[in-house]
Design an enzyme around this catalytic site. Structure first.
Site, PDB file in Angstrom:
ATOM      1  N   ASN A   9       0.877  -1.178   0.000  1.00  0.00           N
ATOM      2  CA  ASN A   9       0.000   0.000   0.000  1.00  0.00           C
ATOM      3  C   ASN A   9       0.912   1.225   0.000  1.00  0.00           C
ATOM      4  O   ASN A   9       1.463   1.578   1.035  1.00  0.00           O
ATOM      5  CB  ASN A   9      -0.891  -0.035   1.251  1.00  0.00           C
ATOM      6  CG  ASN A   9      -1.712   1.227   1.416  1.00  0.00           C
ATOM      7  OD1 ASN A   9      -1.802   2.044   0.498  1.00  0.00           O
ATOM      8  ND2 ASN A   9      -2.323   1.388   2.587  1.00  0.00           N
ATOM      9  N   LYS A  11       0.140   4.218  -0.281  1.00  0.00           N
ATOM     10  CA  LYS A  11      -0.510   5.420   0.284  1.00  0.00           C
ATOM     11  C   LYS A  11      -0.254   6.607  -0.666  1.00  0.00           C
ATOM     12  O   LYS A  11      -0.135   6.403  -1.863  1.00  0.00           O
ATOM     13  CB  LYS A  11      -0.028   5.671   1.715  1.00  0.00           C
ATOM     14  CG  LYS A  11      -0.165   4.414   2.580  1.00  0.00           C
ATOM     15  CD  LYS A  11      -0.061   4.661   4.042  1.00  0.00           C
ATOM     16  CE  LYS A  11      -0.233   3.340   4.774  1.00  0.00           C
ATOM     17  NZ  LYS A  11      -0.276   3.500   6.219  1.00  0.00           N
ATOM     18  N   HIS A  93      -9.639   1.453   4.451  1.00  0.00           N
ATOM     19  CA  HIS A  93      -8.399   1.589   5.243  1.00  0.00           C
ATOM     20  C   HIS A  93      -8.676   2.535   6.414  1.00  0.00           C
ATOM     21  O   HIS A  93      -9.442   3.494   6.284  1.00  0.00           O
ATOM     22  CB  HIS A  93      -7.281   2.133   4.348  1.00  0.00           C
ATOM     23  CG  HIS A  93      -5.955   2.097   5.021  1.00  0.00           C
ATOM     24  ND1 HIS A  93      -5.576   3.049   5.939  1.00  0.00           N
ATOM     25  CD2 HIS A  93      -4.933   1.211   4.937  1.00  0.00           C
ATOM     26  CE1 HIS A  93      -4.363   2.745   6.387  1.00  0.00           C
ATOM     27  NE2 HIS A  93      -3.953   1.631   5.798  1.00  0.00           N
ATOM     28  N   GLU A  95      -7.082   4.901   7.602  1.00  0.00           N
ATOM     29  CA  GLU A  95      -6.831   6.329   7.340  1.00  0.00           C
ATOM     30  C   GLU A  95      -8.037   6.962   6.662  1.00  0.00           C
ATOM     31  O   GLU A  95      -8.365   8.124   6.912  1.00  0.00           O
ATOM     32  CB  GLU A  95      -5.545   6.491   6.511  1.00  0.00           C
ATOM     33  CG  GLU A  95      -4.314   6.229   7.367  1.00  0.00           C
ATOM     34  CD  GLU A  95      -3.124   5.667   6.634  1.00  0.00           C
ATOM     35  OE1 GLU A  95      -3.084   5.704   5.395  1.00  0.00           O
ATOM     36  OE2 GLU A  95      -2.199   5.174   7.322  1.00  0.00           O
ATOM     37  N   GLU A 165      -5.969  -4.753  10.559  1.00  0.00           N
ATOM     38  CA  GLU A 165      -4.941  -3.730  10.776  1.00  0.00           C
ATOM     39  C   GLU A 165      -5.271  -2.932  12.033  1.00  0.00           C
ATOM     40  O   GLU A 165      -6.067  -1.979  11.984  1.00  0.00           O
ATOM     41  CB  GLU A 165      -4.899  -2.769   9.582  1.00  0.00           C
ATOM     42  CG  GLU A 165      -4.453  -3.410   8.287  1.00  0.00           C
ATOM     43  CD  GLU A 165      -3.774  -2.393   7.362  1.00  0.00           C
ATOM     44  OE1 GLU A 165      -2.693  -2.695   6.881  1.00  0.00           O
ATOM     45  OE2 GLU A 165      -4.319  -1.298   7.169  1.00  0.00           O
ATOM     46  N   GLY A 171       2.090   2.290  10.845  1.00  0.00           N
ATOM     47  CA  GLY A 171       3.069   3.366  10.710  1.00  0.00           C
ATOM     48  C   GLY A 171       3.748   3.737  12.012  1.00  0.00           C
ATOM     49  O   GLY A 171       4.414   4.765  12.095  1.00  0.00           O
ATOM     50  N   SER A 209       2.952  -2.067  10.419  1.00  0.00           N
ATOM     51  CA  SER A 209       4.400  -2.096  10.637  1.00  0.00           C
ATOM     52  C   SER A 209       5.036  -3.436  10.270  1.00  0.00           C
ATOM     53  O   SER A 209       5.987  -3.864  10.923  1.00  0.00           O
ATOM     54  CB  SER A 209       4.733  -1.719  12.087  1.00  0.00           C
ATOM     55  OG  SER A 209       4.317  -0.390  12.352  1.00  0.00           O
TER      56      SER A 209
END
Ligand code: PGA
Length: 260
Positions: A9, A11, A93, A95, A165, A171, A209
């Site tokens: 991904n 991003k 996701h 985010e 996730e 991250g 991560s």
């Protein structure tokens, strides 16, 4: 045997020159065995389509519209993604859920649109740190998953890839422990078993991560069918090693878990 799936991904990262170098390194050194995909920003789909042709690395996007076509300024449909060679699309996701206001119902409608358009949705679920500390991680997952079942029948649910996730691991450099991952993947498998004829055939990924170090052990966990990789997918050596670990795990070579 189910092949492990490793999805990068990117991003909102990349540029034409840097992408080309990364694509070339990956295509030149990728070994067969695992299934790999790169989910790149919309403007770079055309570049990815050309660079990845006949490489064995699939192309994907990071979002799509819940609508098929029409007056939806700024949206991108499943059909458009298919036309640019996408096989996968990441949906929901964290985010997008936390920063861009996507709720469980919108995520479910997007999964439906993806399936309608011939894409494989990689639907993300996961709890925040506060939710985990409050002991409600499973409740959150159940709510996110139940929203999918409200619009998708069992045959459609069977076509999803589910990515667990935990928000606190994305991250942050903080990987969930083997026990935490295994428990949540098992929870998702159990939820699927009640709704899908062959729940074992559905791929459940872990993301948060994931790095080359520890990937082999992650893939050796029962119920772990692959990984959704953010930061490490931007580094050719890291992503290749993760894919090699997935290929080895697909062939039955185990490792020791090194979560934090
Ligand atoms: P990360 O991101 O690997 O950089 O933690 C994973 C993701 O957000 O999918």
């Amino acid at each position: 045997m189910k092949r492990k799936l490793v999805v990068g991904n990117w991003k909102m990262n990349g540029d034409l020159v840097g992408n080309q170098a990364l694509f070339e390194q990956l295509v030149g050194r990728m070994q067969s065995g695992a299934e790999c995909a790169l989910c790149v920003p919309f403007p770079y789909l055309a570049q990815g389509r050309c660079a990845l042709v006949d490489s064995g690395i699939a192309l994907g996007a990071q979002n799509l519209s819940e609508f098929d076509e029409g007056a939806y300024t700024g949206e991108v449909s499943a059909r458009m993604l298919r036309e640019f060679g996408c096989r996968f699309v990441i949906v929901g996701h964290s985010e997008r859920r936390t920063l861009l206001g996507e709720d469980d119902d919108a995520v479910a409608r997007k999964c439906k649109a993806a399936l309608r358009g011939g894409l494989v949705p990689i639907v993300c679920v996961g709890e925040s740190l506060a939710e985990r500390e409050a002991g409600s991680a499973e409740t959150v997952l159940r709510r996110q998953l139940d929203a999918l079942a409200a619009v998708l029948d069992g045959a459609s649910l069977a076509r999803l890839v589910v990515a667990y996730e935990p928000l606190w691991a994305i991250g942050t450099g903080r990987t969930a422990s083997a026990d935490q991952i295994q428990a949540m993947l098992g929870f998702i498998r159990g939820w699927l078993s009640a709704r899908v004829a062959d729940a074992q055939a559905v791929r459940i990924l872990y993301g948060g991560s994931v790095k080359a170090d520890g990937a082999r052990a992650l893939f050796s966990l029962p119920e772990s069918d692959g990984a959704l990789v953010g930061g490490a997918s931007l580094i050719a050596g890291q992503f290749l090693e993760i894919c090699e670990a997935a290929a080895a795990a697909t062939q039955g070579v185990a490792g020791d878990f090194k979560g934090s």
